[in-house]
Design a protein around this motif. Structure first.
Motif, PDB file in Angstrom:
ATOM      1  N   GLY A   1      27.475  36.649  54.425  1.00  0.00           N
ATOM      2  CA  GLY A   1      27.255  35.578  53.469  1.00  0.00           C
ATOM      3  C   GLY A   1      27.247  36.058  52.032  1.00  0.00           C
ATOM      4  O   GLY A   1      27.406  35.266  51.103  1.00  0.00           O
ATOM      5  N   SER A   2      27.080  37.386  51.818  1.00  0.00           N
ATOM      6  CA  SER A   2      26.978  37.933  50.461  1.00  0.00           C
ATOM      7  C   SER A   2      28.170  38.776  50.052  1.00  0.00           C
ATOM      8  O   SER A   2      28.534  38.813  48.878  1.00  0.00           O
ATOM      9  N   VAL A   3      28.791  39.463  51.025  1.00  0.00           N
ATOM     10  CA  VAL A   3      29.762  40.492  50.675  1.00  0.00           C
ATOM     11  C   VAL A   3      31.075  39.915  50.159  1.00  0.00           C
ATOM     12  O   VAL A   3      31.776  40.568  49.371  1.00  0.00           O
ATOM     13  N   VAL A   4      31.443  38.698  50.553  1.00  0.00           N
ATOM     14  CA  VAL A   4      32.750  38.148  50.192  1.00  0.00           C
ATOM     15  C   VAL A   4      32.830  37.789  48.708  1.00  0.00           C
ATOM     16  O   VAL A   4      33.910  37.852  48.102  1.00  0.00           O
ATOM     17  N   ASN A   5      31.687  37.437  48.104  1.00  0.00           N
ATOM     18  CA  ASN A   5      31.712  36.984  46.709  1.00  0.00           C
ATOM     19  C   ASN A   5      32.380  37.991  45.780  1.00  0.00           C
ATOM     20  O   ASN A   5      33.136  37.623  44.874  1.00  0.00           O
ATOM     21  N   ILE A   6      32.093  39.265  46.001  1.00  0.00           N
ATOM     22  CA  ILE A   6      32.622  40.290  45.102  1.00  0.00           C
ATOM     23  C   ILE A   6      34.137  40.453  45.256  1.00  0.00           C
ATOM     24  O   ILE A   6      34.819  40.971  44.371  1.00  0.00           O
ATOM     25  N   ALA A   7      34.674  40.003  46.395  1.00  0.00           N
ATOM     26  CA  ALA A   7      36.100  40.206  46.688  1.00  0.00           C
ATOM     27  C   ALA A   7      36.967  39.006  46.339  1.00  0.00           C
ATOM     28  O   ALA A   7      38.197  39.081  46.479  1.00  0.00           O
ATOM     29  N   LEU A   8      36.390  37.894  45.914  1.00  0.00           N
ATOM     30  CA  LEU A   8      37.162  36.668  45.716  1.00  0.00           C
ATOM     31  C   LEU A   8      38.355  36.825  44.768  1.00  0.00           C
ATOM     32  O   LEU A   8      39.458  36.336  45.070  1.00  0.00           O
ATOM     33  N   PRO A   9      38.214  37.496  43.626  1.00  0.00           N
ATOM     34  CA  PRO A   9      39.398  37.643  42.747  1.00  0.00           C
ATOM     35  C   PRO A   9      40.557  38.385  43.423  1.00  0.00           C
ATOM     36  O   PRO A   9      41.713  37.965  43.328  1.00  0.00           O
ATOM     37  N   LYS A  10      40.262  39.491  44.118  1.00  0.00           N
ATOM     38  CA  LYS A  10      41.324  40.253  44.779  1.00  0.00           C
ATOM     39  C   LYS A  10      41.911  39.478  45.958  1.00  0.00           C
ATOM     40  O   LYS A  10      43.113  39.559  46.231  1.00  0.00           O
ATOM     41  N   MET A  11      41.077  38.721  46.665  1.00  0.00           N
ATOM     42  CA  MET A  11      41.575  37.922  47.776  1.00  0.00           C
ATOM     43  C   MET A  11      42.504  36.821  47.267  1.00  0.00           C
ATOM     44  O   MET A  11      43.519  36.511  47.891  1.00  0.00           O
TER      45      MET A  11
ATOM     46  N   ARG B   1      47.728  34.863  47.085  1.00  0.00           N
ATOM     47  CA  ARG B   1      48.508  34.062  46.135  1.00  0.00           C
ATOM     48  C   ARG B   1      48.031  32.614  46.071  1.00  0.00           C
ATOM     49  O   ARG B   1      48.793  31.662  46.257  1.00  0.00           O
ATOM     50  N   VAL B   2      46.745  32.479  45.825  1.00  0.00           N
ATOM     51  CA  VAL B   2      46.165  31.147  45.646  1.00  0.00           C
ATOM     52  C   VAL B   2      45.348  31.139  44.358  1.00  0.00           C
ATOM     53  O   VAL B   2      44.969  32.185  43.825  1.00  0.00           O
ATOM     54  N   ALA B   3      45.075  29.936  43.871  1.00  0.00           N
ATOM     55  CA  ALA B   3      44.270  29.775  42.660  1.00  0.00           C
ATOM     56  C   ALA B   3      42.814  30.126  42.949  1.00  0.00           C
ATOM     57  O   ALA B   3      42.351  30.025  44.093  1.00  0.00           O
ATOM     58  N   PRO B   4      42.058  30.522  41.920  1.00  0.00           N
ATOM     59  CA  PRO B   4      40.634  30.815  42.118  1.00  0.00           C
ATOM     60  C   PRO B   4      39.863  29.636  42.719  1.00  0.00           C
ATOM     61  O   PRO B   4      38.910  29.828  43.480  1.00  0.00           O
ATOM     62  N   SER B   5      40.278  28.398  42.384  1.00  0.00           N
ATOM     63  CA  SER B   5      39.590  27.222  42.926  1.00  0.00           C
ATOM     64  C   SER B   5      39.731  27.129  44.444  1.00  0.00           C
ATOM     65  O   SER B   5      38.858  26.593  45.124  1.00  0.00           O
TER      66      SER B   5
END
Length: 467
Positions: A36-46, A51-55
């Motif tokens: 529940g916590s670890v994915v937040n830090i990876a969102l920009p690279k993901m 190839r999707v927008a940040p939204s």
């Protein structure tokens, strides 16, 4: 180890079986909290990789959170009807398999679907985790085992950003999910042999309308919190209001409601639940506000900010087991109230941080907050579980998880609202918004103290009547 030592008259499981249950349950809980916590830090690279927008990328995190929140009450009710094993084991299997699917996903929308499945499996695990511990361990050890559980949750929260950042740089975002596969399989293998069946308190037909209403209510509440300052936020609030009214009516008038009203008959249980929600809301506000202060005002990097946060969970790790042990011998309400007062003092000290504080000064104030929260959390959880009958433990466990999840979500949303309000002429006034957010956290903790003091008055009144 005292947790595994048998004494005459102990209820629950024998010592060796308790050890296996503890290993399976705590491994599963750590994975769910970590994810529940670890994915937040990876969102920009993901977002870049897929190839999707940040939204769109935001939903890699939100889909998990929403699916957990919307199904907590349902799984707690199902466990009261079918026992622990038929919920916990399939839930852990779904979580582990969905983690493998997430690691292999090459499409953003497939990843979102898999995150929903992962959240559903995770909800089945965490909604009944404390109830399983209560079933496996004798009452004399309940505070201690809940303290150890709180320690592991705090440690998982602390290391998630650091481990996540390391894996992200070394091997890529897929390993954030692949990390769950081996421990998930091991926990499943152990759990299949040791997880107790658990009591079955519910009879009659399952409350399907109540289940739908609870899912819509919790989902709409979280969406309302996340969209307060956005167009359409009012519609989410309206849906939440209607679903909440329908759920309360259903709980009071259905022959077999999703959550039995009897668990809320104890004022001490209800006050402990509300205290838990407000304290987690305060912690959520602080956890979101401080990174803005550390990075945008004090000039620390993201990694340095993660390190500055470390003393908070370290304080919980140091104190929670001892607080749980004390709660087995003294009044849990007294210990948790003392912890809230320490947390309040720590949060006030964070509000009054100087313009250019030393690193040790920041760390000391965060440590004080962690010590207070660690002193509060496990005794309060013990208070909730011990004020309902054993056959209703799964319901109490579900309410505990709901209060924690919703409190954290509400705290996060409040910071977003305050940041949005402090924009003048297109320029963000972050420093006053952050300071105000920290004052709101102080107010939330003060409310938790007031609720906890009300619980102490109830305890004193009950003692006088018994005398």
């Amino acid at each position: 180890m005292e947790l595994l030592t048998d004494k005459p008259g102990d209820e629950g499981l024998p010592g060796r079986e308790r050890a296996a249950v503890m290993a399976a349950l705590m491994t599963s809980t750590v994975m769910v909290v970590f994810d529940g916590s670890v994915v937040n830090i990876a969102l920009p690279k993901m977002a870049d990789a897929l190839r999707v927008a940040p939204s769109v990328a935001v939903w890699f995190a939100n889909a998990y959170l929403l699916s957990v929140a919307m199904t907590l009450a349902i799984f707690a009710a199902l466990a009261g009807r079918f026992g622990f094993r038929p919920l916990f084991l399939p839930g852990l299997a779904v979580f582990t398999l969905a983690s493998a699917g997430c690691a292999l996903a090459s499409d953003a929308y497939a990843l979102i679907v898999l995150r929903v499945l992962q959240g559903i499996g995770g909800a089945a695990v965490v909604s009944i985790g404390p109830a399983i511990l209560r079933s496996a361990f004798p009452g004399r050890l309940l505070g201690r085992i809940l303290g150890l559980n709180a320690l592991l949750i705090a440690a998982s929260t602390a290391i998630a950003p650091i481990v996540g950042g390391t894996l992200l740089d070394a091997w890529g975002w897929q390993w954030l999910f692949a990390l769950n596969i081996v421990p998930g399989a091991m926990a499943l293998a152990i759990g299949m042999k040791t997880i107790p069946a658990g009591p079955r308190a519910a009879h009659g037909p399952f409350d399907t309308p109540g289940a739908w209403l609870s899912a819509v209510l919790l989902g709409a509440l979280i969406m309302t919190a996340n969209h307060v300052t956005m167009p359409g936020g009012g519609w989410y609030a309206l849906v939440a209001l209607l679903a909440g009214a329908g759920f309360v009516w259903r709980m009071r008038h259905a022959r077999h409601p999703l959550l039995p009203p009897v668990i809320f008959a104890s004022a001490r249980f209800s006050l402990a639940a509300l205290t838990s929600m407000t304290s987690f809301m305060a912690q959520g506000i602080t956890f979101v506000a401080l990174p803005f202060l550390f990075q945008n005002v004090y000039g620390y990097s993201a990694f340095e900010t993660a390190l500055l946060f470390t003393p908070w969970p370290v304080g919980i790790v140091l104190v929670a087991p001892h607080a749980g042990r004390l709660a087995d011998r003294m009044s849990p309400a007294v210990i948790s109230t003392i912890g809230l007062c320490v947390l309040l003092a720590g949060q006030v000290s964070l509000v009054w941080l100087p313009e250019q504080p030393q690193v040790w000064d920041i760390a000391a104030r965060c440590l004080l907050c962690g010590i207070g929260f660690g002193c509060f959390q496990s005794p309060n959880n013990r208070e909730m579980l011990s004020n309902v009958s054993r056959e209703h433990s799964s319901y109490a466990s579900g309410v505990l998880a709901i209060m924690r999840t919703f409190g954290q979500c509400l705290g996060t949303a409040l910071v977003g609202v305050l940041l949005a309000m402090h924009v003048q002429g297109g320029v963000s006034m972050e420093q006053p918004a952050v300071r105000l957010s920290l004052w709101v956290a102080v107010a939330a903790t003060a409310m938790a103290v007031a609720l906890s003091l009300g619980r102490l008055r109830k305890t004193a009144r009950t003692s006088c009547l018994d005398a």
